[in-house]
Design an enzyme around this catalytic site. Structure first.
Site, short mmCIF file in Angstrom:
data_model
loop_
_atom_site.label_atom_id
_atom_site.label_comp_id
_atom_site.label_asym_id
_atom_site.label_seq_id
_atom_site.Cartn_x
_atom_site.Cartn_y
_atom_site.Cartn_z
N ASP A 81 0.81 -1.21 0.00
CA ASP A 81 0.00 0.00 0.00
C ASP A 81 0.85 1.26 0.00
O ASP A 81 0.45 2.29 -0.57
CB ASP A 81 -0.93 0.01 1.22
CG ASP A 81 -2.15 -0.87 1.02
OD1 ASP A 81 -2.05 -1.83 0.23
OD2 ASP A 81 -3.18 -0.62 1.65
N CYS A 122 1.13 -8.24 5.26
CA CYS A 122 0.76 -6.84 5.06
C CYS A 122 -0.73 -6.64 4.80
O CYS A 122 -1.52 -7.57 4.86
CB CYS A 122 1.63 -6.22 3.98
SG CYS A 122 3.33 -5.94 4.56
N ASP A 123 -1.08 -5.40 4.46
CA ASP A 123 -2.41 -4.85 4.68
C ASP A 123 -3.59 -5.70 4.20
O ASP A 123 -4.53 -5.94 4.94
CB ASP A 123 -2.51 -3.48 4.01
CG ASP A 123 -1.63 -2.45 4.70
OD1 ASP A 123 -0.65 -2.85 5.34
OD2 ASP A 123 -1.91 -1.25 4.59
N LYS A 124 -3.60 -6.12 2.95
CA LYS A 124 -4.77 -6.84 2.43
C LYS A 124 -4.55 -8.35 2.41
O LYS A 124 -5.49 -9.10 2.15
CB LYS A 124 -5.10 -6.36 1.01
CG LYS A 124 -5.30 -4.86 0.90
CD LYS A 124 -6.33 -4.35 1.90
CE LYS A 124 -6.36 -2.84 1.95
NZ LYS A 124 -5.12 -2.22 2.41
N CYS A 195 5.39 -2.43 8.28
CA CYS A 195 5.80 -1.12 8.82
C CYS A 195 5.59 -1.05 10.33
O CYS A 195 4.61 -1.55 10.86
CB CYS A 195 5.05 -0.01 8.11
SG CYS A 195 5.50 0.14 6.36
N GLU A 491 -6.86 4.74 0.03
CA GLU A 491 -6.43 5.32 1.29
C GLU A 491 -6.06 6.78 1.07
O GLU A 491 -5.47 7.13 0.06
CB GLU A 491 -5.24 4.56 1.87
CG GLU A 491 -5.60 3.17 2.35
CD GLU A 491 -4.44 2.44 2.99
OE1 GLU A 491 -3.29 2.89 2.81
OE2 GLU A 491 -4.68 1.43 3.68
N SER A 517 -5.06 5.09 5.65
CA SER A 517 -3.97 4.19 6.02
C SER A 517 -3.93 4.06 7.53
O SER A 517 -4.34 4.96 8.26
CB SER A 517 -2.65 4.77 5.51
OG SER A 517 -1.56 4.20 6.18
#
EC number: 4.2.1.9
Length: 613
Positions: A81, A122-124, A195, A491, A517
């Site tokens: 992202d 990570c995010d998704k 992150c 985002e 985000s």
């Protein structure tokens, strides 16, 4: 007694062709009849949170085979992202969640796998795999790649901790020198891993612990630390145990839908609120609950946000604490332990270890006289060495952070607020709700009233912020960026970052039907539902309209008469619910996603009613 799903492809003369193909992958006669366990990896060289995962699938596979299973690895896609941010690439981020879920379903069901180990980060990727796991409902364990070490650099004779967002803010601030901006950029992301703050990736990996689908430490133990290797090995061993419990003992408690129950989803949401997690987790929990057949809605989140306190402030809400500090304070288990003492979580939920939450807390909560092994586990810390290698260091903090008054994890008596880090707002501007990360909002901004400054896209909003169009005291409204209208629900990290860099971070509010985000802080309200493209009131706002935001009252009101809004609605419906003068290339794949997308209050999942369900 349930039979192995894989028996469909390994037993019977009519399956000679399938067995011949299995043999070509290395299987032997002795393997037919063992559980075939899918190792669902997500290695890619595009994403720092996944760059170190290449060999970890085979690490898990070796443990599976030593425990009596057959391991078969495959990969999913993974979008970064941060790299996709601020351009057309972000249109693909949220839709990739559905693609990941579908691809896992396709592979696992096409080959009749019996169980899964999901290697996410990570995010998704974590939510996509979670949706698939609950959809398929075979034994599963999640093990993530782990968080990145916090960046560190010396500014003004002081060592400060950094993350990706700091690099973005410094890069956008015209008052910051090129040399300092480059110094922060080079220091912000020092290692592999997700992150380093309480952004979406780490929030979701923490929530898998609360759901009972991963092992203690999954959400907080650093990617670089050697202790994390044991989590991967144990995942390989434990998935075979879970598979045998289901297929050999008819023990349905080994199935993910019987672990991730309504009570477990409430535990996960309580954790999210207490730790000040990303607002994106709301989207993903709502989506996962639908796959699990669990009745978990925005109303549940609103109810819980009013009674669960905020016990943590982690980056981006503060520079002081990052995920490495959460781990030192006892990780997810320590936060759940504080909530359990107050009766705010369900202690009888189960997990992949085969225990209840109460039993897990007794063993792993650092405030309950744990073993030295557990103490040492949570002392695992950063090395401060730039690397892309997993398990590359074994540094430990000299002692745990057990300060529950002013430490990283607080007790209820010392909570940052008695109402938690996320809140659901409602009113005529968001009839089905909106989400704000209160953990990142300064007390002075908990109420805000001002005129609207409307933008039809993130791109024009960024331009308006940077060219001075946006003034102090205004409410920036970014619409047609929802799941259907974007499409893809981008985002809005760049608009919030640029507001800060222009000195407007506390002087403006931002409202959008898009999302934020996990790196966002400030008065940033997202997930406005219904979205503009679905006829939501946000599509009727005009420049200068007064918007009144009252977070303590959980309200967000557009101060425009109903008769005026009704007249505007007639006009917009006549031209269609679409942005004016927006130039955006949208691919066929994204248009197909938009056709089925629901608004954020439904988790931005596909609308099953369109298929007659």
């Amino acid at each position: 007694m349930p039979k192995l799903r894989s028996a469909t492809t390994t037993h019977g003369r009519n399956m000679a062709g399938a067995r011949a193909l299995w043999r070509a992958t290395g299987m032997t006669d002795q393997d037919f009849g063992k559980p075939i366990i899918a190792v669902v990896n997500s290695f890619t060289q595009f994403v720092p949170g996944h760059v170190h995962l290449k060999d970890l699938g085979q690490l898990v596979a070796r443990e599976i085979e030593a425990a009596g299973g057959v391991a078969k690895e495959f990969n999913t896609i993974a979008v970064d992202d941060g790299i996709a941010m601020g351009h057309g690439g972000m249109l693909y981020s949220l839709p990739s969640r559905e693609l990941i879920a579908d691809s896992v379903e396709y592979m696992v069901n096409a080959h009749c796998a019996d169980a899964m180990v999901c290697i996410s980060n990570c995010d998704k990727i974590t939510p996509g795999m979670l949706m698939a796991a609950l959809r398929i409902n075979i034994p599963v364990i999640f093990v993530s790649g782990g968080p990145m070490e916090a960046g560190k650099t010396k500014l003004s004779d002081q060592i400060i901790k950094l993350d990706l967002v700091d690099a973005m803010i410094q890069g956008a601030d015209p008052k910051v020198s090129d040399a300092q901006s480059e110094q922060v950029e080079r220091s912000a992301c020092p290692t592999c891993g997700s992150c380093s703050g309480m952004f979406t990736a780490n929030s979701m990996n923490c929530l898998t612990e609360a759901l009972g689908l991963s092992q203690p430490g999954n959400g907080s133990l650093l990617a670089t630390h050697s202790d994390r290797e044991q989590l991967f090995k144990l995942a390989g061993q434990r998935i075979v145990t879970l598979a045998k419990r289901w297929y050999e003992q008819d023990d349905a408690s080994a199935l993910p839908r019987n672990i991730a129950t309504k009570a477990a989803f409430e535990n996960a949401m309580a954790l999210d609120i207490a730790m000040g997690g990303s607002t994106n987790t709301v989207l993903h929990l709502l989506a996962a609950a639908q796959e699990a057949g669990v009745d978990f809605t925005m109303a549940d989140i609103d109810r819980m946000s009013r009674k669960v306190p905020q016990l943590c402030k982690v980056a981006p809400s503060t520079q002081k604490y990052h995920m490495e500090d959460v781990h030192r304070a006892g990780g997810v288990v320590a936060i759940l332990g504080q909530l359990e003492k107050a009766g705010l979580v369900h202690g009888d939920t189960r997990n992949v270890l085969g225990t209840s939450l109460v039993e897990l807390l007794a063993e792993y909560d650092v405030s309950r006289q744990p073993s030295q092994e557990v103490v040492d586990f949570y002392r695992a810390g950063p090395a401060g060495i730039r690397t892309t290698k997993a398990f590359s260091q074994d540094c430990r903090w000299p002692e745990l952070d057990l300060d529950r008054a002013e430490g990283c994890i607080r007790s209820l008596d010392n909570a940052y607020s008695l109402e938690g880090g996320l809140a659901v707002l409602a009113g005529n501007l968001a009839l089905n709700g909106a989400i704000v990360k209160t953990a990142g909002v300064d007390e002075e901004n908990l109420t805000f009233r001002g005129p609207a400054r409307v933008f039809e896209s993130q791109d024009t909003a960024v331009a308006g912020i940077l060219d001075g169009t946006v003034k102090a005291g205004e409410v920036v409204v970014i619409r047609y960026e929802g799941p259907k209208g974007g499409p893809g629900m981008q985002e809005m990290l760049y608009p919030t970052t640029y507001l800060k860099s222009m000195g407007l971070g506390k002087a403006c509010a931002l409202i959008t039907d898009g999302r934020f985000s996990g790196g966002t802080s400030g008065l940033s309200i997202g997930h406005v539902s219904p979205e503009a493209a679905s006829g939501g009131t946000i599509g009727l706002v005009e420049d200068g309209d007064i918007i009144n935001i009252d977070i303590p009252a959980r309200s967000m009101v557009l101060e425009v008469a109903d008769s005026v809004l009704a007249a505007r609605r007639v006009a917009v419906e006549a031209r269609g619910w679409k942005p004016l003068d927006r130039q955006r290339q949208v691919s066929f794949a994204l248009r197909a996603y938009a056709m089925f997308a629901t608004s954020a209050d439904k988790g931005a999942v596909r609308d099953r009613s369109m298929l007659g369900e």
